[in-house]
Design a protein around this motif. Structure first.
Motif, PDB file in Angstrom:
ATOM      1  N   ASP A 138      18.528  56.963  47.582  1.00 48.88           N
ATOM      2  CA  ASP A 138      19.341  58.131  47.971  1.00 48.88           C
ATOM      3  C   ASP A 138      18.766  58.694  49.285  1.00 48.88           C
ATOM      4  O   ASP A 138      17.665  58.478  49.845  1.00 48.88           O
ATOM      5  N   ALA A 139      19.793  59.071  50.218  1.00 48.05           N
ATOM      6  CA  ALA A 139      19.683  59.855  51.371  1.00 48.05           C
ATOM      7  C   ALA A 139      20.808  60.834  51.724  1.00 48.05           C
ATOM      8  O   ALA A 139      21.715  60.788  51.247  1.00 48.05           O
ATOM      9  N   PRO A 140      20.659  61.683  52.688  1.00 46.39           N
ATOM     10  CA  PRO A 140      21.613  62.408  53.107  1.00 46.39           C
ATOM     11  C   PRO A 140      22.994  61.524  53.602  1.00 46.39           C
ATOM     12  O   PRO A 140      23.815  62.038  53.494  1.00 46.39           O
ATOM     13  N   ASN A 141      22.595  60.348  54.181  1.00 44.80           N
ATOM     14  CA  ASN A 141      23.636  59.575  54.731  1.00 44.80           C
ATOM     15  C   ASN A 141      24.350  58.646  53.567  1.00 44.80           C
ATOM     16  O   ASN A 141      25.229  57.719  54.105  1.00 44.80           O
ATOM     17  N   THR A 142      24.030  58.697  52.346  1.00 42.86           N
ATOM     18  CA  THR A 142      24.156  57.826  51.234  1.00 42.86           C
ATOM     19  C   THR A 142      25.062  58.312  50.205  1.00 42.86           C
ATOM     20  O   THR A 142      24.854  59.427  49.732  1.00 42.86           O
ATOM     21  N   VAL A 143      26.095  57.435  50.030  1.00 39.94           N
ATOM     22  CA  VAL A 143      26.940  57.853  48.744  1.00 39.94           C
ATOM     23  C   VAL A 143      26.967  56.924  47.738  1.00 39.94           C
ATOM     24  O   VAL A 143      26.739  55.509  48.188  1.00 39.94           O
ATOM     25  N   PHE A 144      27.102  57.272  46.382  1.00 40.11           N
ATOM     26  CA  PHE A 144      27.320  56.177  45.327  1.00 40.11           C
ATOM     27  C   PHE A 144      28.577  56.339  44.719  1.00 40.11           C
ATOM     28  O   PHE A 144      29.014  57.531  44.324  1.00 40.11           O
ATOM     29  N   ILE A 145      29.159  55.035  44.371  1.00 46.84           N
ATOM     30  CA  ILE A 145      30.491  55.367  43.583  1.00 46.84           C
ATOM     31  C   ILE A 145      30.283  54.396  42.208  1.00 46.84           C
ATOM     32  O   ILE A 145      29.942  53.320  42.224  1.00 46.84           O
ATOM     33  N   GLU A 146      30.468  55.127  41.257  1.00 42.63           N
ATOM     34  CA  GLU A 146      30.434  54.397  39.943  1.00 42.63           C
ATOM     35  C   GLU A 146      31.182  53.281  39.846  1.00 42.63           C
ATOM     36  O   GLU A 146      32.466  53.200  40.294  1.00 42.63           O
ATOM     37  N   SER A 147      30.666  52.047  39.436  1.00 44.65           N
ATOM     38  CA  SER A 147      31.502  51.028  39.288  1.00 44.65           C
ATOM     39  C   SER A 147      30.617  50.148  38.032  1.00 44.65           C
ATOM     40  O   SER A 147      29.715  50.244  37.836  1.00 44.65           O
ATOM     41  N   GLU A 148      31.541  48.850  38.117  1.00 42.65           N
ATOM     42  CA  GLU A 148      31.027  47.939  37.122  1.00 42.65           C
ATOM     43  C   GLU A 148      29.956  47.317  37.995  1.00 42.65           C
ATOM     44  O   GLU A 148      29.931  47.282  39.079  1.00 42.65           O
ATOM     45  N   ASP A 149      28.932  46.319  37.341  1.00 42.31           N
ATOM     46  CA  ASP A 149      28.287  45.313  37.886  1.00 42.31           C
ATOM     47  C   ASP A 149      28.984  44.743  38.644  1.00 42.31           C
ATOM     48  O   ASP A 149      30.111  44.085  38.177  1.00 42.31           O
ATOM     49  N   PHE A 150      28.589  43.837  39.522  1.00 37.81           N
ATOM     50  CA  PHE A 150      29.319  42.837  40.375  1.00 37.81           C
ATOM     51  C   PHE A 150      30.668  43.299  40.612  1.00 37.81           C
ATOM     52  O   PHE A 150      31.576  42.630  40.216  1.00 37.81           O
ATOM     53  N   PRO A 151      30.920  44.263  41.573  1.00 37.99           N
ATOM     54  CA  PRO A 151      32.164  44.999  41.740  1.00 37.99           C
ATOM     55  C   PRO A 151      33.167  43.876  42.331  1.00 37.99           C
ATOM     56  O   PRO A 151      32.587  43.007  43.047  1.00 37.99           O
ATOM     57  N   HIS A 152      34.442  44.124  42.060  1.00 40.22           N
ATOM     58  CA  HIS A 152      35.378  43.205  42.832  1.00 40.22           C
ATOM     59  C   HIS A 152      35.406  43.428  44.234  1.00 40.22           C
ATOM     60  O   HIS A 152      35.293  44.667  44.805  1.00 40.22           O
ATOM     61  N   MET A 153      35.595  42.320  44.932  1.00 42.31           N
ATOM     62  CA  MET A 153      35.705  42.535  46.405  1.00 42.31           C
ATOM     63  C   MET A 153      36.765  43.487  46.890  1.00 42.31           C
ATOM     64  O   MET A 153      36.768  44.089  47.902  1.00 42.31           O
ATOM     65  N   SER A 154      37.680  43.251  46.052  1.00 45.17           N
ATOM     66  CA  SER A 154      39.176  44.256  46.517  1.00 45.17           C
ATOM     67  C   SER A 154      38.637  45.675  46.606  1.00 45.17           C
ATOM     68  O   SER A 154      39.059  46.369  47.701  1.00 45.17           O
ATOM     69  N   ALA A 155      37.762  46.126  45.875  1.00 46.10           N
ATOM     70  CA  ALA A 155      37.389  47.481  45.695  1.00 46.10           C
ATOM     71  C   ALA A 155      36.674  47.830  47.024  1.00 46.10           C
ATOM     72  O   ALA A 155      36.709  48.849  47.623  1.00 46.10           O
ATOM     73  N   LEU A 156      35.654  46.874  47.332  1.00 54.11           N
ATOM     74  CA  LEU A 156      34.780  47.010  48.330  1.00 54.11           C
ATOM     75  C   LEU A 156      35.704  47.127  49.662  1.00 54.11           C
ATOM     76  O   LEU A 156      35.490  47.847  50.753  1.00 54.11           O
ATOM     77  N   PHE A 157      36.657  46.123  49.698  1.00 51.56           N
ATOM     78  CA  PHE A 157      37.443  46.068  50.876  1.00 51.56           C
ATOM     79  C   PHE A 157      38.271  47.364  51.274  1.00 51.56           C
ATOM     80  O   PHE A 157      38.570  48.060  52.351  1.00 51.56           O
ATOM     81  N   LEU A 158      38.827  47.989  50.110  1.00 50.86           N
ATOM     82  CA  LEU A 158      39.529  49.047  50.196  1.00 50.86           C
ATOM     83  C   LEU A 158      38.675  50.342  50.525  1.00 50.86           C
ATOM     84  O   LEU A 158      39.144  51.070  51.294  1.00 50.86           O
ATOM     85  N   SER A 199      41.690  37.601  46.171  1.00 48.88           N
ATOM     86  CA  SER A 199      41.870  37.230  44.700  1.00 48.88           C
ATOM     87  C   SER A 199      40.903  38.277  43.990  1.00 48.88           C
ATOM     88  O   SER A 199      39.908  38.525  44.323  1.00 48.88           O
ATOM     89  N   LYS A 200      41.752  38.718  42.989  1.00 56.11           N
ATOM     90  CA  LYS A 200      41.010  39.497  42.128  1.00 56.11           C
ATOM     91  C   LYS A 200      39.892  38.921  41.287  1.00 56.11           C
ATOM     92  O   LYS A 200      38.827  39.812  40.829  1.00 56.11           O
ATOM     93  N   GLU A 201      39.654  37.695  41.357  1.00 55.27           N
ATOM     94  CA  GLU A 201      38.406  36.965  40.825  1.00 55.27           C
ATOM     95  C   GLU A 201      37.203  37.302  41.517  1.00 55.27           C
ATOM     96  O   GLU A 201      36.102  37.187  41.064  1.00 55.27           O
ATOM     97  N   TYR A 202      37.122  37.442  42.594  1.00 53.70           N
ATOM     98  CA  TYR A 202      36.114  37.376  43.788  1.00 53.70           C
ATOM     99  C   TYR A 202      35.181  38.703  43.440  1.00 53.70           C
ATOM    100  O   TYR A 202      36.052  39.933  43.466  1.00 53.70           O
ATOM    101  N   ARG A 203      33.904  38.621  43.391  1.00 51.51           N
ATOM    102  CA  ARG A 203      33.000  39.671  43.038  1.00 51.51           C
ATOM    103  C   ARG A 203      31.964  39.597  43.979  1.00 51.51           C
ATOM    104  O   ARG A 203      31.710  38.788  44.253  1.00 51.51           O
ATOM    105  N   LEU A 204      31.337  40.763  44.284  1.00 51.67           N
ATOM    106  CA  LEU A 204      30.041  40.592  45.165  1.00 51.67           C
ATOM    107  C   LEU A 204      28.828  39.905  44.438  1.00 51.67           C
ATOM    108  O   LEU A 204      28.640  40.202  43.232  1.00 51.67           O
ATOM    109  N   GLY A 205      28.340  39.233  44.893  1.00 47.94           N
ATOM    110  CA  GLY A 205      26.982  38.548  44.518  1.00 47.94           C
ATOM    111  C   GLY A 205      27.418  37.315  43.836  1.00 47.94           C
ATOM    112  O   GLY A 205      26.587  36.439  43.298  1.00 47.94           O
ATOM    113  N   LEU A 206      28.680  36.930  43.996  1.00 45.58           N
ATOM    114  CA  LEU A 206      28.928  35.521  43.595  1.00 45.58           C
ATOM    115  C   LEU A 206      29.629  34.681  44.347  1.00 45.58           C
ATOM    116  O   LEU A 206      30.048  35.302  45.675  1.00 45.58           O
TER     117      LEU A 206
END
Length: 196
Positions: A45-65, A144-151
C-alpha cells in the motif's frame, strides 16, 4: 502514468514477497499510480496505490478495461518486474516520436544478488506492455475471455494484436533499452487450461 498488475499473496512464500516488494519499490520511481487486482495488502500500500478486489489470476479483459478507463498512458506488467528508473524517459521519448504502444522482453537477474547491469535476456518472456486508453479499449473488446494474467498466451496475443491495430503509429520494442527486469524464480502456478 499508471501501472496495472495483480500480485500473488505475500504470505505464500518469502521469495514471492521479496520479488514483488522489490518490484513495487521500483514502480514508485517510474509511475504516478499503481493499480493492483487483488485484496488490500498493507506491505504494498501507498498513497498512489489502489486495490481492486478480484479473483486470482484475473482475466486480461478486466485489466485492459481498467487501463482503458485511466485516461492515462498505462502499462500492464507482472507483479515481480523491476522497472529501471530510466523507463519513464524511454516511454516519454517513444510516445513523443509517434509510438502507439510499446513492449519489452525481460532481462533476467539473480534475486539473491540483484545486479541489473549483468542481467541477461534468457527467453522471450513478455512482461511489459504500455499504450494509451483507446488501444487498451480495443484490446478489451477483442481479447479472448480465456486469457488470464500469469498464464501463457495472452502476451503473444497482445503483441500480435498491437502489431496489426496501431494503424499509422508504430509498435516500439524497447528491450534494448534494458529497463524491464525479471527475477529468476520457480514457484509457478498455472491452475487454468487455455485451449490452443
Amino acid at each position: 502514468m499508471t501501472v496495472i498488475s495483480s500480485f500473488r499473496p505475500l504470505s505464500k512464500s518469502p521469495t514471492i514477497a521479496r520479488n514483488q516488494l522489490r518490484a513495487k519499490e521500483s514502480w514508485n520511481n517510474v509511475f504516478d499510480s499503481v493499480m493492483y487486482f487483488n485484496s488490500h495488502e498493507p506491505l504494498l500500500d501507498a498513497p498512489n496505490t489502489v486495490f481492486i478486489e478480484s479473483e486470482d489470476f484475473p482475466h486480461m479483459s478486466a485489466l485492459f478495461l481498467a487501463a482503458a478507463m485511466t485516461d492515462d498512458i498505462t502499462a500492464i506488467v507482472n507483479a515481480d518486474i523491476v522497472c529501471a528508473a530510466g523507463l519513464r524517459p524511454v516511454i516519454d521519448h517513444e510516445f513523443g516520436r509517434g509510438a502507439g504502444a510499446m513492449m519489452s522482453f525481460r532481462w533476467e537477474f539473480d534475486p539473491e544478488n540483484p545486479n541489473y547491469t549483468t542481467a541477461k535476456q534468457v527467453d522471450n518472456g513478455l512482461d511489459f506492455f504500455c499504450t494509451v486508453p483507446e488501444i487498451w479499449h480495443m484490446a478489451h473488446k477483442y481479447v479472448s475471455k480465456e486469457y488470464r494474467l500469469g498464464l501463457p498466451k495472452w502476451d503473444t496475443w497482445l503483441m500480435n494484436f498491437l502489431h496489426v491495430t496501431l494503424s499509422g503509429r508504430f509498435f516500439s520494442n524497447i528491450t534494448d533499452r534494458k529497463c524491464i527486469f525479471h527475477p529468476k524464480h520457480e514457484e509457478r502456478i498455472r491452475p487454468f487450461y487455455i485451449s490452443p
